[in-house]
Design a protein around this motif. Structure first.
Motif, PDB file in Angstrom:
ATOM      1  N   CYS A  56       0.830  -1.215   0.000  1.00 52.96           N
ATOM      2  CA  CYS A  56       0.000   0.000   0.000  1.00 52.96           C
ATOM      3  C   CYS A  56       0.858   1.255   0.000  1.00 52.96           C
ATOM      4  O   CYS A  56       0.609   2.199  -0.766  1.00 52.96           O
ATOM      5  N   ILE A  57       1.879   1.278   0.859  1.00 49.78           N
ATOM      6  CA  ILE A  57       2.777   2.443   0.887  1.00 49.78           C
ATOM      7  C   ILE A  57       3.433   2.620  -0.477  1.00 49.78           C
ATOM      8  O   ILE A  57       3.590   3.746  -0.966  1.00 49.78           O
ATOM      9  N   ALA A  58       3.803   1.519  -1.104  1.00 48.48           N
ATOM     10  CA  ALA A  58       4.426   1.595  -2.434  1.00 48.48           C
ATOM     11  C   ALA A  58       3.496   2.257  -3.444  1.00 48.48           C
ATOM     12  O   ALA A  58       3.942   3.050  -4.290  1.00 48.48           O
ATOM     13  N   GLN A  59       2.197   1.956  -3.369  1.00 50.49           N
ATOM     14  CA  GLN A  59       1.258   2.553  -4.323  1.00 50.49           C
ATOM     15  C   GLN A  59       1.158   4.059  -4.138  1.00 50.49           C
ATOM     16  O   GLN A  59       1.105   4.825  -5.107  1.00 50.49           O
ATOM     17  N   MET A  60       1.145   4.495  -2.887  1.00 51.50           N
ATOM     18  CA  MET A  60       1.071   5.935  -2.633  1.00 51.50           C
ATOM     19  C   MET A  60       2.386   6.612  -3.024  1.00 51.50           C
ATOM     20  O   MET A  60       2.390   7.713  -3.592  1.00 51.50           O
ATOM     21  N   ALA A  61       3.503   5.944  -2.746  1.00 46.42           N
ATOM     22  CA  ALA A  61       4.805   6.492  -3.142  1.00 46.42           C
ATOM     23  C   ALA A  61       4.876   6.667  -4.646  1.00 46.42           C
ATOM     24  O   ALA A  61       5.352   7.700  -5.151  1.00 46.42           O
ATOM     25  N   LYS A  62       4.421   5.676  -5.387  1.00 46.76           N
ATOM     26  CA  LYS A  62       4.461   5.756  -6.847  1.00 46.76           C
ATOM     27  C   LYS A  62       3.604   6.900  -7.354  1.00 46.76           C
ATOM     28  O   LYS A  62       4.015   7.667  -8.234  1.00 46.76           O
ATOM     29  N   GLU A  63       2.406   7.041  -6.785  1.00 49.09           N
ATOM     30  CA  GLU A  63       1.500   8.103  -7.212  1.00 49.09           C
ATOM     31  C   GLU A  63       2.072   9.479  -6.898  1.00 49.09           C
ATOM     32  O   GLU A  63       1.837  10.450  -7.619  1.00 49.09           O
ATOM     33  N   MET A  64       2.870   9.577  -5.818  1.00 50.96           N
ATOM     34  CA  MET A  64       3.462  10.855  -5.408  1.00 50.96           C
ATOM     35  C   MET A  64       4.828  11.090  -6.047  1.00 50.96           C
ATOM     36  O   MET A  64       5.480  12.098  -5.765  1.00 50.96           O
TER      37      MET A  64
END
Length: 795
Positions: free
Chosen positions: A500-508
């Motif tokens: 989940c953190i990876a998905q937010m990191a990618k989006e940011m």
């Protein structure tokens, strides 16, 4: 490995459809409103742990009867099997296994003796408790009533957001005491719970209830001046009188204190009480009371609560011939919404996680996140049906992290908690973020999640405030069983949290963070044992927990840590010795929500995976002793009464056998959701069981919160219309639907054929129509190509 790019999907679905028109189904010609289908008694029997009392949407007050306060069965204070009532308290949680709340109890009575304790259920005459019968009990959204048989008093309850409104209809009596008991707490008071009550005049009472460290302030206004009054301390008996009463005393401080307020009543005389509560101050409680109910029109407040619930529930319009299914559905929506409670005063003040008072600039503050339960279904459902509240929920998480100085996990009533396995405020935040809810300090909350994922909390926070087993998880890639309780799900769920953190990191645009956390998202594989084909406890030295085989199970102690000595796939066990959270190895085998395709590869491919699923649903539900109360609502080893199983029926979609998902989700809905008090098979858990039904009945399910996709199941209604923003609607329509016709034959989205087993969140939010044609036999050509598979990290 290819990471599935949902942004391409979002781009591809933005199109206009001027050439197609869809007939809008007409609602049934009936005076029955959405709210009229709700039965608040559903889930009050067995282990549903719901409460039948009055509350308002997103309310701070939950005014409900309490039958008992001791034991897990009475987590909500109420159990349908009982026939006595202790009184009516103003705070309750819905469906948890957590005992708490039950604050500021009122009980109207009649008789010369003033009782200051409830008395036992088998002899209510020894206290203020009364018998009652369900035949004289009524509940609907925003209203509850009951006849107290021992006193012949009719009790009616309704609420606004922050005020409980009581109406008592008395018989003729020369002495009718109304009791306020501040020693009453679901689960019992703590030794340091010191409360206070003040009788300000002959009709206004104020005070503070200490409830396991949470302070609940209140202000009560009686419609009629009482004739006599006083206080009591049920924990103290004066040596002179042998009693606990203090007549005409206007203040009391202590652990088991309260007050009594005595009337003479005529036949059918009504006495009303308005009770404002606050988690900030008595002044806040008074302000809430005066702002929300500045009159004595009980029926108007009752009508307002009814209208508010109907407004929320009518955002989903259902057309179907089955009245029972509509009752189950709308009650499930009701339970999903009432689980979301707020705690700020009318002026925006709220009590923060730093034990200081803060003020909101706008919106609501949410004090409780039962996130191990609710991240799976409850919060994803809110992104569809409670869109105006989602940013407030995430802002509340941000505020807690800022105030406390560290990212919390599962908690109730704004008290810091880290009790359940995993770190599941993270998927709540990320799921909302990926779906476009971003009106909060996104950079701060991202950094708070990241810092917590990278190590132990700094001083003065204890290590227990961090992720369980985080040091070993970072060093080894897994949590070892000889150091960490429930080590297997600890590893699996932290891997999902890292994804989940990876998905937010990618989006940011945080590419280095993305690479770090997406690599850690594969850590679930490090506890997979290819020989036994289970996720299996692993020692810090890399060896597996030995198999049970012909051995007798033992408990091993290493320092303060203890664990079961042998691996048994059917053993749930007991804390602190168990290796899996409220489940066994069979039930946790499927907990790779972010990578079902990767799990399929581990289990030998689509056919082997599907056969394993078949076995799971068909095998005996029996577990190895000791028995566990959470193993309820079973279909084979599938346990719908507990959250780790909730997504499992949808996994056939990933193995290209979607017809089995359609069959199994229908089976769960048909067998494990019913009308009446026993209609829930397990703990409601703050809306999680009900929201599963709401989503599944519409034919969609969020297997992977943090992705924007919903797996498709089998919709049960003729038509469901979702009211969206800007006048848009999204309709889920079926043709030839019936109990037998549970298999999807074809799907059209806005008039165009769809041959995939998923739907994107943005496709719903854009408005339109998805139409399912159903049949009695599986269509094994629909949803069976590789592009039909919903999101998976390894896809």
């Amino acid at each position: 490995m290819k990471i599935y790019n949902t942004s391409k999907i979002l781009f591809s679905i933005v199109f206009f459809i001027p050439l197609f028109s869809f007939q809008q189904p007409e609602l049934a010609n009936t005076d029955k409103k959405s709210v009229d289908y709700v039965d608040p008694f559903i889930g009050t029997d067995f282990f549903g742990h719901t409460f039948p009392g009055a509350t308002s949407p997103f309310g701070m007050v939950q005014l409900s009867p309490d039958n008992d306060t001791e034991g897990w069965t009475y987590s909500s204070g109420y159990s349908y099997q009982d026939n006595t009532i202790m009184g009516f308290s103003h705070t309750h949680l819905s469906g948890t296994g957590y005992t708490g709340c039950g604050d500021v109890l009122f009980m109207p009575t009649i008789g010369n003796k003033i009782d200051v304790v409830p008395g036992p259920k088998d002899n209510p005459s020894m206290g203020y408790r009364s018998t009652f019968s369900h035949e004289k009990e009524t509940s609907k959204p925003g209203y509850y009533s009951v006849i107290l048989d021992d006193y012949n008093i009719k009790v009616e309850l309704t609420t606004t957001k922050r005020v409980g409104f009581h109406r008592y209809t008395f018989p003729k009596s020369g002495k009718a005491p109304i009791i306020i008991d501040l020693g009453h707490t679901i689960g019992g008071t703590a030794e340091d719970d010191i409360s206070k009550i003040t009788i300000e005049n002959d009709s206004i009472i104020t005070g503070m209830k200490s409830s396991r460290g949470v302070k609940v302030y209140f202000a009560a206004h009686f419609s009629k001046p009482f004739r006599y009054s006083g206080t009591f301390d049920a924990g103290y008996y004066t040596p002179e009188s042998g009693a606990s009463l203090f007549p005409y005393k206007n203040e009391e401080i202590g652990r088991k204190i309260g007050g009594f307020f005595i009337y003479e009543t005529n036949a059918n005389e009504e006495i009303l009480v308005k009770v404002g509560i606050s988690f900030v101050s008595v002044e806040g409680a008074k302000r809430n009371l005066e702002s929300e109910i500045n009159h004595w029109d009980f029926d108007q407040v009752k009508q307002n609560a009814y209208d508010e619930w109907n407004k929320e529930l009518s955002k989903l319009q259902v057309i179907d011939k089955s009245e029972d299914k509509k009752s189950i559905f709308y009650t499930a929506v009701y339970h999903s919404l009432l689980a979301q409670q707020t705690s700020q005063d009318i002026d925006g003040k709220y009590f923060g996680m730093d034990s200081k008072v803060h003020t909101l600039e706008s919106g609501d503050f949410y004090p409780s996140f039962s996130c191990w339960d609710t991240y799976r279904t409850e919060h994803p459902l809110m992104t569809i049906i409670a869109r105006n509240h989602v940013n407030d929920m995430i802002r509340s998480i941000v505020a807690k992290a800022k105030a406390y100085g560290w990212m919390p996990a599962q908690h109730f009533r704004n008290e810091f908690g880290q009790g359940m396995v995993g770190d599941h405020l993270i998927p709540i935040v990320v799921d909302a973020y990926l779906k476009g809810y971003r009106d909060y300090d996104t950079e701060f909350i991202y950094q708070a999640m990241k810092i917590k994922a990278l190590g132990l909390p700094p001083a003065p926070f204890p290590a227990s405030a961090g992720r369980s087993g985080i040091s070993d998880y970072i060093a080894l890639g897994y949590a070892p069983y000889n150091k960490v309780t429930e080590s297997v799900p600890n590893t699996m769920e932290l891997a999902y949290n890292d994804w989940c953190i990876a998905q937010m990191a990618k989006e940011m645009g945080k590419e280095e963070d993305y690479k770090l956390f997406i690599e850690r998202a594969h850590n679930y594989k490090k506890v997979f044992d290819g020989e036994t084909q289970f996720f299996r406890p692993k020692n810090a030295d890399g060896s597996w927990l030995p198999e049970l085989k012909n051995n007798e199970q033992e408990i091993v102690s290493e320092g303060e840590h203890s664990f079961y000595k042998y691996f048994d796939p059917l053993l749930v066990g007991r804390r602190p010795n168990r290796h899996y959270t409220e489940s066994n190895a069979w039930q946790y085998l499927w907990s790779v929500q972010h990578d079902p395709v990767g799990l399929i590869e581990l289990l030998g491919g689509n056919e082997a995976f599907s056969q394993r699923l078949d076995d799971f649903f068909q095998m005996t539900p029996t577990i190895t002793l000791p028995k566990y109360v959470g193993v309820v609502g079973t279909i084979g080893q599938y346990v719908h009464g507990n959250q780790p199983s909730h997504h499992v029926a949808y996994l056939y979609n990933y193995a290209l056998q979607p017809w089995k998902t359609q069959e199994m989700t229908r089976k769960v809905m048909d067998q494990l959701y019913r009308t009446g008090p026993g209609g829930l098979c397990g703990n409601e858990d703050m809306g999680s069981l009900s929201s599963w039904y709401v989503l599944s009945a519409m034919g969609i399910y969020p297997v992977t919160p943090g992705s924007t996709q919903y797996a498709i199941g089998s919709p049960i209604f003729d038509n469901v219309r979702l009211e969206l923003s800007e006048g848009k609607t999204f309709q889920i329509s079926t043709k030839k639907n019936s109990t037998e016709n549970k298999y999807i034959q074809s799907v059209r989205l806005n008039g165009k054929p769809v041959n995939r087993a998923w739907l994107d969140h943005q496709e719903i939010m854009d408005g339109g129509t998805i139409e399912f044609t159903m049949g009695s036999k599986p269509n094994k050509k629909w949803g069976t190509n590789v592009d039909a598979i919903p999101f998976s990290m390894s896809k």
